[in-house]
Design a protein around this motif. Structure first.
Motif, short mmCIF file in Angstrom:
data_model
loop_
_atom_site.label_atom_id
_atom_site.label_comp_id
_atom_site.label_asym_id
_atom_site.label_seq_id
_atom_site.Cartn_x
_atom_site.Cartn_y
_atom_site.Cartn_z
N ASP A 105 0.87 -1.17 0.00
CA ASP A 105 0.00 0.00 0.00
C ASP A 105 0.91 1.22 0.00
N GLY A 106 1.20 1.74 -1.18
CA GLY A 106 2.15 2.84 -1.28
C GLY A 106 3.55 2.37 -0.92
N THR A 107 4.14 3.02 0.07
CA THR A 107 5.48 2.65 0.52
C THR A 107 5.44 1.74 1.74
N GLU A 108 4.26 1.23 2.06
CA GLU A 108 4.11 0.35 3.22
C GLU A 108 3.67 -1.04 2.80
N VAL A 109 3.91 -1.99 3.69
CA VAL A 109 3.39 -3.34 3.55
C VAL A 109 2.23 -3.51 4.53
N LEU A 110 1.14 -4.06 4.04
CA LEU A 110 -0.01 -4.40 4.89
C LEU A 110 -0.08 -5.91 4.97
N TYR A 111 -0.05 -6.44 6.20
CA TYR A 111 -0.10 -7.89 6.38
C TYR A 111 -1.55 -8.34 6.43
N VAL A 112 -1.93 -9.22 5.49
CA VAL A 112 -3.34 -9.61 5.36
C VAL A 112 -3.59 -11.04 5.83
N ALA A 113 -2.55 -11.81 6.09
CA ALA A 113 -2.72 -13.17 6.61
C ALA A 113 -1.46 -13.55 7.37
N LYS A 114 -1.62 -14.41 8.36
CA LYS A 114 -0.50 -14.83 9.20
C LYS A 114 -0.80 -16.16 9.85
N VAL A 115 0.22 -17.02 9.91
CA VAL A 115 0.14 -18.26 10.67
C VAL A 115 1.34 -18.29 11.59
N ASP A 116 1.09 -18.47 12.88
CA ASP A 116 2.16 -18.39 13.88
C ASP A 116 3.06 -19.63 13.86
N SER A 117 4.28 -19.41 14.30
CA SER A 117 5.21 -20.51 14.54
C SER A 117 4.70 -21.38 15.68
#
Length: 249
Positions: A105-117
């Motif tokens: 998103d522009g100069t940023e990263v948006l995290y849309v999914a995650k799975v934990d260690s």
């Protein structure tokens, strides 16, 4: 790019304040945006009339049902998040490390999914978080996919701020790294956004071949070494290819 409409920009400025606050009063909105009081009252009144804001107690406002409907419609159609979660679960099961899916998103990263260690010691992060793209493996993969003219325009009036002592703050150094990532297909990050975490990432493509997201594996540096880096680079390539296939890429 079409000329921005100031009135529309101000309306969005009002709505975006509610990303960080449950409720706000008109005077609070006025103070935060530095707009004339009459302008804020007109904006808030219009947004409330259209259902994007609603009245709360004591002259305060909160997001309205129309805002929820738009967000729900976006989430329902966001195949990247849904398909990314599925692939991230598979990759995390194989490596037992934290797996993220991010979009630019522009100069940023948006995290849309995650799975934990599944390890007791792991990085702390959250879906919806944003980070400077140039400080993350996910972000650098996404930046590397841009035409160089678009990349230069994106950072024309922006400094490369540092998150840690390892963050890249030199434009030429960033350009060289992005060129390497574009050739290699994998980005590597060592303690650039978090002093205790290393990361690898690979691009995800849709049916047109465009890079629409990135998949990453993040590891605390206490478990990081050359062999781990090599193995995870291969794994993240595999995961990104599987992700791309699910999107028709």
């Amino acid at each position: 790019m079409a000329r921005a409409v100031p009135a529309v920009e101000r309306a969005f400025d009002v709505l975006e304040l509610f990303l960080d606050a449950d409720e706000l009063s008109a005077p609070e909105i006025t103070a935060k945006l530095g707009l004339p009081r009459t302008t804020v009252h007109e904006l808030v009144g219009t947004l409330a009339e259209r259902g994007y804001l609603m009245s709360a107690d004591r002259g305060r406002f909160r997001l309205g049902v129309r805002s929820f409907q738009l967000g729900a419609a976006y989430a329902d159609r966001l195949d990247v998040a849904r398909e990314g979660r599925h692939v991230a679960e598979q990759i995390a099961a194989r490596c037992r490390e934290t797996v993220h899916v991010g979009v630019r998103d522009g100069t940023e990263v948006l995290y849309v999914a995650k799975v934990d260690s599944s390890h007791p010691v792991r990085m702390v992060s959250a879906v919806g978080a944003r980070l400077p793209a140039h400080c993350t493996a996910v972000g650098k993969v996404l930046l590397a996919a841009l035409p160089r003219a678009e990349l230069d325009a994106l950072y024309a009036d922006r400094r490369l701020t540092a998150m840690t002592a390892n963050s890249t703050t030199n434009r030429r150094a960033l350009r060289r790294e992005l060129d390497r990532i574009a050739r290699d297909g994998v980005a590597r990050e060592y303690c650039e956004s978090n002093e205790a975490v290393a990361c690898v990432a690979a691009p995800v493509r849709d049916h047109t071949g465009a890079v629409v997201a990135a998949l990453s594996i993040s590891v605390p540096i206490l478990r990081w070494n050359d062999d781990v880096e090599r193995d995870l680079a291969d794994l993240v390539r595999h995961g990104a290819a599987a992700f791309s296939e699910r999107l028709g890429g």
